[in-house]
Every structure is written in C-alpha cells, then in structure tokens.
Design a protein around this motif. Structure first.
Motif, short mmCIF file in Angstrom:
data_model
loop_
_atom_site.label_atom_id
_atom_site.label_comp_id
_atom_site.label_asym_id
_atom_site.label_seq_id
_atom_site.Cartn_x
_atom_site.Cartn_y
_atom_site.Cartn_z
N LYS A 50 0.82 -1.21 0.00
CA LYS A 50 0.00 0.00 0.00
C LYS A 50 0.85 1.27 0.00
CE LYS A 50 -4.21 -1.55 0.09
NZ LYS A 50 -5.12 -1.27 -1.01
N GLY A 51 2.18 1.10 0.21
CA GLY A 51 3.07 2.26 0.24
C GLY A 51 2.92 3.09 1.50
N TRP A 52 2.44 2.46 2.58
CA TRP A 52 2.24 3.17 3.83
C TRP A 52 3.56 3.44 4.54
CZ3 TRP A 52 -2.56 0.20 6.13
CH2 TRP A 52 -3.67 0.47 5.32
N PRO A 53 3.54 4.29 5.59
CA PRO A 53 4.78 4.58 6.33
C PRO A 53 5.39 3.32 6.96
CG PRO A 53 3.07 6.15 6.89
CD PRO A 53 2.41 5.08 6.06
N ALA A 54 6.66 3.40 7.26
CA ALA A 54 7.39 2.26 7.83
C ALA A 54 6.81 1.83 9.16
CB ALA A 54 8.85 2.64 8.00
N PRO A 55 6.74 0.52 9.41
CA PRO A 55 6.36 0.03 10.74
C PRO A 55 7.39 0.50 11.77
CG PRO A 55 6.30 -1.74 9.11
CD PRO A 55 6.96 -0.56 8.46
N ASN A 60 13.88 0.52 9.87
CA ASN A 60 14.69 1.66 9.51
C ASN A 60 13.98 2.40 8.38
OD1 ASN A 60 16.70 2.74 7.39
ND2 ASN A 60 17.94 2.65 9.26
N THR A 61 13.79 3.69 8.51
CA THR A 61 13.02 4.49 7.55
C THR A 61 13.65 4.45 6.16
OG1 THR A 61 12.32 5.94 9.34
CG2 THR A 61 12.00 6.75 7.11
N GLN A 69 11.98 3.07 2.72
CA GLN A 69 11.87 3.89 1.51
C GLN A 69 12.44 3.15 0.30
OE1 GLN A 69 10.17 6.75 1.08
NE2 GLN A 69 9.54 6.42 3.19
N ASN A 70 13.54 2.45 0.52
CA ASN A 70 14.12 1.65 -0.57
C ASN A 70 13.14 0.57 -1.02
OD1 ASN A 70 16.45 3.18 -0.47
ND2 ASN A 70 17.58 1.68 0.75
N LEU A 71 12.48 -0.07 -0.07
CA LEU A 71 11.52 -1.12 -0.40
C LEU A 71 10.34 -0.58 -1.21
CD1 LEU A 71 11.29 -3.20 2.90
CD2 LEU A 71 12.41 -3.86 0.76
N ILE A 72 9.77 0.53 -0.76
CA ILE A 72 8.58 1.02 -1.47
C ILE A 72 8.92 1.66 -2.80
CG2 ILE A 72 7.17 1.23 0.63
CD1 ILE A 72 7.58 4.24 0.53
N SER A 73 10.22 1.89 -3.05
CA SER A 73 10.60 2.42 -4.36
C SER A 73 10.92 1.30 -5.37
CB SER A 73 11.81 3.36 -4.23
OG SER A 73 12.96 2.62 -3.86
N LEU A 74 10.90 0.06 -4.91
CA LEU A 74 11.16 -1.07 -5.80
C LEU A 74 10.01 -1.26 -6.79
CD1 LEU A 74 12.48 -3.75 -3.27
CD2 LEU A 74 13.82 -2.54 -5.00
N PRO A 75 10.27 -1.89 -7.92
CA PRO A 75 9.18 -2.22 -8.84
C PRO A 75 8.15 -3.11 -8.14
CG PRO A 75 11.30 -2.55 -9.91
CD PRO A 75 11.58 -2.28 -8.46
#
Length: 160
Positions: free
Chosen positions: A107-112, A116-117, A121-127
């Motif tokens: 869902k692209g929500w904020p980090a749990p 680590n923020t 951010q790296n994860l949600i920027s992945l394809p």
C-alpha cells in the motif's frame, strides 16, 4: 546449450549445491556469458560463488514461477538469520507481524515502528513485482513464525 549472458539471473536445480541451506532457492547473477570449458561442458561464473558452475544445473529466473521467487526470497531471509526461531520474538505489540508489514509495503504506507526508515523507503521504491516477491516472503515468514510457536507451545495453546 543455455547460452547464459552476463546479468542473467538463475537458480541452482538438481545438484548437491541446490540442497544446501545457504544455496537453496537463492537467485544468482551471472558474472560472465556461459562458455564451453576444456572438458566440453557449458559453464558460467556466478556472483558470490567460487569458481565456475555447470549450466546444466542452472534454471533461468524467467522460467521460475511466483512460488519459486517467493521461496527464494524466504531462503534469503533465513540465510540472514531471520529464522522462525528468531522471528518468534516478534509480537503484535512490536508492530512486526509480517503479514501486516507485507500489506503496508504493497500500500506504500509509512514504515512500521521497528523498521529503519531509509530501508523502508528503498523497499517502497522497488518495482511492484519485487514488492510482491518480498511481501510474499514476509507472509511465508509469518506462517513459519506461527507454526514454530504452535509447535513450541504444544497442542493446548495455538497462536492465531
């Protein structure tokens, strides 16, 4: 011949190495094009593997289905120490239930809270395909964690 190219991704299959925990379901990247060695066998060098590897025992990732990709990602997590025993220490209170983390990622929500923020951010920027692979592995990790806790606690007390 497989004619593997530099940068191709493969998985080991049908060989002794493919059964070892540190190699099982791992995705490898070809460092060279495949070539015929002096014994007449097609081989390739893999990133992170010492020496060349026989192409007969490599399957290109493009031929791997979703379950194979998720399984490979889960094996990578386990090789980094994120085993069911380790993950058993995470609870709803820590905000680290892996099924909910997977949902938040997609869902692209904020980090749990425990993440680590920058890593998040790296994860949600992945394809999206890579996010699905990682999310699927986290769901498998949650199931592994619950199965481990249920086995540890016995039949009288089950984790939901």
């Amino acid at each position: 011949m497989k004619n593997l190219k530099i940068g191709d991704q493969v998985i080991m299959e049908g060989c002794a190495e493919s059964t070892l925990p540190k190699y099982k379901n791992r995705i490898w990247t070809c460092q060279t094009d495949s070539y015929i060695d002096k014994c007449g066998q097609e081989v390739v060098f893999l990133d992170g593997f010492s020496g060349c590897f026989l192409c007969d025992y490599l399957k290109p990732v493009a031929q791997i289905d979703a379950i194979g990709l998720i399984s490979s990602e889960r094996a990578k997590q386990i090789s980094k120490g994120y085993t069911p025993e380790h993950d058993a220490g995470y609870t709803d209170e820590t905000g680290c239930r892996f099924d909910s983390i997977a949902f938040k990622l997609l869902k692209g929500w904020p980090a749990p809270p425990a993440f680590n923020t920058q890593y998040w951010q790296n994860l949600i920027s992945l394809p999206y395909q890579d996010q699905l692979r990682i999310a699927g592995a986290w769901i498998a990790a949650e199931l592994d964690r619950v199965l481990f806790l249920n086995q540890s606690e016995g039949a009288t007390s089950k984790v939901d």
